[in-house]
Design an enzyme around this catalytic site. Structure first.
Site, PDB file in Angstrom:
ATOM      1  N   CYS A 118       0.817  -1.216   0.000  1.00 39.72           N
ATOM      2  CA  CYS A 118       0.000   0.000   0.000  1.00 39.72           C
ATOM      3  C   CYS A 118       0.853   1.269   0.000  1.00 39.72           C
ATOM      4  O   CYS A 118       0.317   2.368  -0.147  1.00 39.72           O
ATOM      5  CB  CYS A 118      -0.932   0.005   1.205  1.00 39.72           C
ATOM      6  SG  CYS A 118      -1.879  -1.505   1.341  1.00 39.72           S
ATOM      7  N   HIS A 258      -2.924   6.797   3.435  1.00 39.85           N
ATOM      8  CA  HIS A 258      -3.395   5.530   2.884  1.00 39.85           C
ATOM      9  C   HIS A 258      -4.744   5.220   3.526  1.00 39.85           C
ATOM     10  O   HIS A 258      -4.911   5.334   4.746  1.00 39.85           O
ATOM     11  CB  HIS A 258      -2.383   4.430   3.186  1.00 39.85           C
ATOM     12  CG  HIS A 258      -2.899   3.063   2.903  1.00 39.85           C
ATOM     13  ND1 HIS A 258      -3.589   2.765   1.747  1.00 39.85           N
ATOM     14  CD2 HIS A 258      -2.860   1.918   3.626  1.00 39.85           C
ATOM     15  CE1 HIS A 258      -3.942   1.492   1.775  1.00 39.85           C
ATOM     16  NE2 HIS A 258      -3.515   0.952   2.908  1.00 39.85           N
ATOM     17  N   ASN A 288     -10.027  -0.437   1.305  1.00 43.25           N
ATOM     18  CA  ASN A 288      -8.574  -0.341   1.158  1.00 43.25           C
ATOM     19  C   ASN A 288      -8.201  -0.822  -0.249  1.00 43.25           C
ATOM     20  O   ASN A 288      -8.341  -2.003  -0.562  1.00 43.25           O
ATOM     21  CB  ASN A 288      -7.932  -1.221   2.229  1.00 43.25           C
ATOM     22  CG  ASN A 288      -6.423  -1.218   2.173  1.00 43.25           C
ATOM     23  OD1 ASN A 288      -5.825  -0.815   1.191  1.00 43.25           O
ATOM     24  ND2 ASN A 288      -5.799  -1.679   3.244  1.00 43.25           N
TER      25      ASN A 288
HETATM   26  O1  UT7 Z   1      -3.192  -1.499   4.059  1.00 49.39           O
HETATM   27  C1  UT7 Z   1      -2.515  -2.242   4.995  1.00 49.39           C
HETATM   28  C2  UT7 Z   1      -3.304  -3.470   5.192  1.00 49.39           C
HETATM   29  N1  UT7 Z   1      -4.115  -3.652   6.302  1.00 49.39           N
HETATM   30  C3  UT7 Z   1      -4.580  -2.769   7.230  1.00 49.39           C
HETATM   31  O2  UT7 Z   1      -4.343  -1.619   7.233  1.00 49.39           O
HETATM   32  C4  UT7 Z   1      -5.430  -3.349   8.314  1.00 49.39           C
HETATM   33  C5  UT7 Z   1      -5.026  -2.868   9.686  1.00 49.39           C
HETATM   34  N2  UT7 Z   1      -5.838  -3.462  10.702  1.00 49.39           N
HETATM   35  C6  UT7 Z   1      -7.127  -3.152  10.912  1.00 49.39           C
HETATM   36  O3  UT7 Z   1      -7.668  -2.286  10.252  1.00 49.39           O
HETATM   37  C7  UT7 Z   1      -7.863  -3.835  12.042  1.00 49.39           C
HETATM   38  O4  UT7 Z   1      -6.939  -4.597  12.791  1.00 49.39           O
HETATM   39  C8  UT7 Z   1      -9.030  -4.752  11.565  1.00 49.39           C
HETATM   40  C9  UT7 Z   1     -10.150  -3.903  11.023  1.00 49.39           C
HETATM   41  C10 UT7 Z   1      -8.525  -5.700  10.486  1.00 49.39           C
HETATM   42  C11 UT7 Z   1      -9.560  -5.567  12.721  1.00 49.39           C
HETATM   43  O5  UT7 Z   1      -9.966  -4.709  13.769  1.00 49.39           O
HETATM   44  P1  UT7 Z   1      -9.525  -5.022  15.274  1.00 49.39           P
HETATM   45  O6  UT7 Z   1     -10.144  -4.015  16.115  1.00 49.39           O
HETATM   46  O7  UT7 Z   1      -8.014  -5.094  15.255  1.00 49.39           O
HETATM   47  O8  UT7 Z   1     -10.197  -6.397  15.529  1.00 49.39           O
HETATM   48  P2  UT7 Z   1      -9.538  -7.798  15.895  1.00 49.39           P
HETATM   49  O9  UT7 Z   1      -8.779  -8.346  14.734  1.00 49.39           O
HETATM   50  O10 UT7 Z   1      -8.811  -7.643  17.186  1.00 49.39           O
HETATM   51  O11 UT7 Z   1     -10.833  -8.656  16.101  1.00 49.39           O
HETATM   52  C12 UT7 Z   1     -11.773  -8.368  17.122  1.00 49.39           C
HETATM   53  C13 UT7 Z   1     -12.906  -9.362  17.031  1.00 49.39           C
HETATM   54  C14 UT7 Z   1     -12.446 -10.808  16.913  1.00 49.39           C
HETATM   55  O12 UT7 Z   1     -13.338 -11.594  17.667  1.00 49.39           O
HETATM   56  P3  UT7 Z   1     -12.936 -12.144  19.105  1.00 49.39           P
HETATM   57  O13 UT7 Z   1     -11.710 -12.961  18.885  1.00 49.39           O
HETATM   58  O14 UT7 Z   1     -12.686 -10.914  19.925  1.00 49.39           O
HETATM   59  O15 UT7 Z   1     -14.139 -12.912  19.499  1.00 49.39           O
HETATM   60  C15 UT7 Z   1     -12.622 -11.121  15.462  1.00 49.39           C
HETATM   61  O16 UT7 Z   1     -12.873 -12.485  15.228  1.00 49.39           O
HETATM   62  O17 UT7 Z   1     -13.668  -9.094  15.843  1.00 49.39           O
HETATM   63  C16 UT7 Z   1     -13.837 -10.316  15.121  1.00 49.39           C
HETATM   64  N3  UT7 Z   1     -13.934  -9.978  13.688  1.00 49.39           N
HETATM   65  C17 UT7 Z   1     -15.102  -9.710  13.098  1.00 49.39           C
HETATM   66  N4  UT7 Z   1     -16.356  -9.657  13.556  1.00 49.39           N
HETATM   67  C18 UT7 Z   1     -17.327  -9.336  12.674  1.00 49.39           C
HETATM   68  C19 UT7 Z   1     -12.940  -9.884  12.790  1.00 49.39           C
HETATM   69  N5  UT7 Z   1     -13.439  -9.549  11.592  1.00 49.39           N
HETATM   70  C20 UT7 Z   1     -14.777  -9.429  11.763  1.00 49.39           C
HETATM   71  C21 UT7 Z   1     -15.841  -9.107  10.891  1.00 49.39           C
HETATM   72  N6  UT7 Z   1     -17.077  -9.064  11.401  1.00 49.39           N
HETATM   73  N7  UT7 Z   1     -15.645  -8.816   9.592  1.00 49.39           N
END
Ligand code: UT7
Length: 341
Positions: A118, A258, A288
Site C-alpha cells: 500500500c 493511505h 482499502n
Molecule cells: O493497508 C494495509 C493493510 N491492512 C490494514 O491496514 C489493516 C489494519 N488493521 C485493521 O484495520 C484492524 O486490525 C481490523 C479492522 C482488520 C480488525 O480490527 P480489530 O479491532 O483489530 O479487531 P480484531 O482483529 O482484534 O478482532 C476483534 C474481534 C475478533 O473476535 P474475538 O476474537 O474478539 O471474538 C474477530 O474475530 O472481531 C472479530 N472480527 C469480526 N467480527 C465481525 C474480525 N473480523 C470481523 C468481521 N465481522 N468482519
C-alpha cells in the site's frame, strides 16, 4: 527541500478509476458472519468496488492514466517514463507498466512495476522524481493500481470486508521553484513482512493443488499488528518528512493518508496533533485499495477543488513489506506552464 538553482518536480495532473460494481456491507453480511455495524465501527468502510471478470489491473491503470493525461493537458506521447506500483499485476510478467505502455500506444520508453504494497504510490513517486532529476526524462506517468478482490478470501471475514479495487495516477514533471515535491521518506521493516502476505504463487511456494486447497493464494493478515505498525509509522514518518521539508506540522494543509481504516487515521491524527478535518478520507466508499489508495484520494481531492496552489500536502502510506512512504508536496495548480519554470 527546494534549494536555489535546483529544479523542482511536482504533479501536473491526476486521474483515477474504479470499477462500477459496488459491494456493500449488507451484501457481505450474506457472505460471511459479519455486520454493517461491526464493519463501520471498526473500519469506517461502507462499500468497496469490485472489478468485473475479464478486467485487470492494466484496464483500470489505463483509465486512470488517460484521466491524468487529460487533467495535465498532455498527449500520451509526451510521457517518457511509466512506473506502475502494484501487488496484483495482470500476470507475473510482463510488467503491468509495459502492458499499459502498449495500451497508451507508446513505444520504447522505459516502463516497469514496483512492489511496495500500500506504500507503492509513494515509492513510485519517489523513484520517478529521482529519474526525472537525474536522467533524460521530462515527464513520468506514475500509477498505483490493485485489484485486491482477486486475492481476497471471501470466506475470511477478518480480511474480506476491508479490500476493494481501484487505480490512481499522477503525471510528474518540472514545476516552478518552491512548488512540487519538497521531501520524501521511504522505509521498510522486512522483519515484519510475515504479518501481511500472499503466501503462495511465487518461487517459494509455486501454485499447486495443495496451495490452492489450503487457500494460500489469498491475503493473510494479522490485522492488529498491522494496525499498531500503521499508527506508529504514520506518526513518525510524517514528523520526519515535514521536518525534512523545513515545515512545521501546523503548516500542513492537507494529509492524504493511505485509506485502510478510519480508526488508524484518527489515531495518527491524534498523535500528530493535526486536526482530523485536515485528513482526506474516502475509505468509506472504496475500502482499502492498496497501491491505488493514495493516488485515488489525491485525484478526488484535486477534482473537488481541495488542492489550492501553495497548499502543503502530506501523502503518507504503509503496507506490506512492511513498508512506508511519506511525501511533502507544495501544490502547483498551474499545470504545464513552461513560462513559469
Ligand atoms: O493497508 C494495509 C493493510 N491492512 C490494514 O491496514 C489493516 C489494519 N488493521 C485493521 O484495520 C484492524 O486490525 C481490523 C479492522 C482488520 C480488525 O480490527 P480489530 O479491532 O483489530 O479487531 P480484531 O482483529 O482484534 O478482532 C476483534 C474481534 C475478533 O473476535 P474475538 O476474537 O474478539 O471474538 C474477530 O474475530 O472481531 C472479530 N472480527 C469480526 N467480527 C465481525 C474480525 N473480523 C470481523 C468481521 N465481522 N468482519
Amino acid at each position: 527541500m527546494s534549494v536555489a538553482g535546483r529544479k523542482s518536480f511536482g504533479i501536473l495532473g491526476t486521474g483515477s478509476a474504479v470499477p462500477e460494481r459496488i459491494l456493500t456491507n449488507a451484501e457481505l453480511e450474506t457472505m460471511v458472519d459479519t455486520s454493517d455495524e461491526w464493519i463501520v465501527s471498526r473500519t469506517g468502510i461502507r462499500e468497496r468496488r469490485i472489478a468485473a471478470e475479464g478486467t485487470s489491473s492494466s484496464t483500470l491503470a489505463h483509465l486512470a492514466a488517460k484521466a491524468a493525461l487529460e487533467d495535465a493537458k498532455l498527449q500520451a506521447n509526451e510521457i517518457d517514463l511509466i512506473l506502475c506500483a502494484t501487488v496484483t499485476p495482470d500476470m507475473a510478467f510482463p510488467a503491468t507498466a509495459c502492458i499499459l505502455q502498449d495500451l497508451l500506444g507508446l513505444e520504447r520508453i522505459p516502463a516497469f512495476d514496483l512492489s511496495a504494497g500500500c506504500s507503492g504510490f509513494g515509492y513510485a513517486l519517489s523513484v520517478a522524481e529521482s529519474m526525472l532529476r537525474s536522467g533524460p526524462y521530462k515527464k513520468a506517468m506514475v500509477v498505483g493500481v490493485d485489484l485486491l478482490s482477486r486475492i481476497t478470501d471471501y470466506e475470511d471475514r477478518s480480511t474480506c470486508v476491508l479490500f476493494g479495487d481501484g487505480a490512481g495516477a499522477a503525471i510528474l514533471g518540472q514545476v516552478p521553484q518552491g512548488f512540487g515535491i519538497l521531501a520524501i521518506e521511504l522505509g521498510a521493516d522486512g522483519a515484519g513482512g510475515h504479518v501481511l502476505q500472499q503466501p503462495a504463487g511465487g518461487s517459494l511456494r509455486p501454485a499447486s493443488r495443495a496451495s490452492v486447497e489450503e487457500r494460500q493464494h489469498y491475503i493473510k493478515m494479522q490485522g492488529s499488528d498491522v494496525f499498531k505498525f500503521a499508527v506508529r509509522i504514520m506518526d513518525e514518518s510524517t514528523k520526519r518528512v515535514v521536518t525534512k521539508a523545513g515545515l512545521e506540522l501546523s503548516e500542513v494543509d492537507l494529509v492524504i493518508p493511505h485509506q485502510a481504516n478510519t480508526r488508524i487515521i484518527s489515531a495518527a491524527a491524534n498523535r500528530l496533533g493535526i486536526p482530523e478535518e485536515k485528513f482526506f478520507v474516502n475509505v468509506d466508499r472504496y475500502g482499502n485499495t492498496s497501491a491505488a489508495s493514495i493516488g485515488l484520494a489525491l485525484d478526488e481531492a484535486n477534482r473537488s477543488g481541495q488542492l489550492k496552489e501553495g497548499a502543503h500536502l502530506v501523502l503518507v502510506g504503509f503496507g506490506a513489506g512492511l513498508t512506508w512512504s511519506a511525501t511533502v508536496i507544495t501544490w502547483w495548480a498551474g499545470g504545464l506552464n513552461d513560462a513559469a519554470l
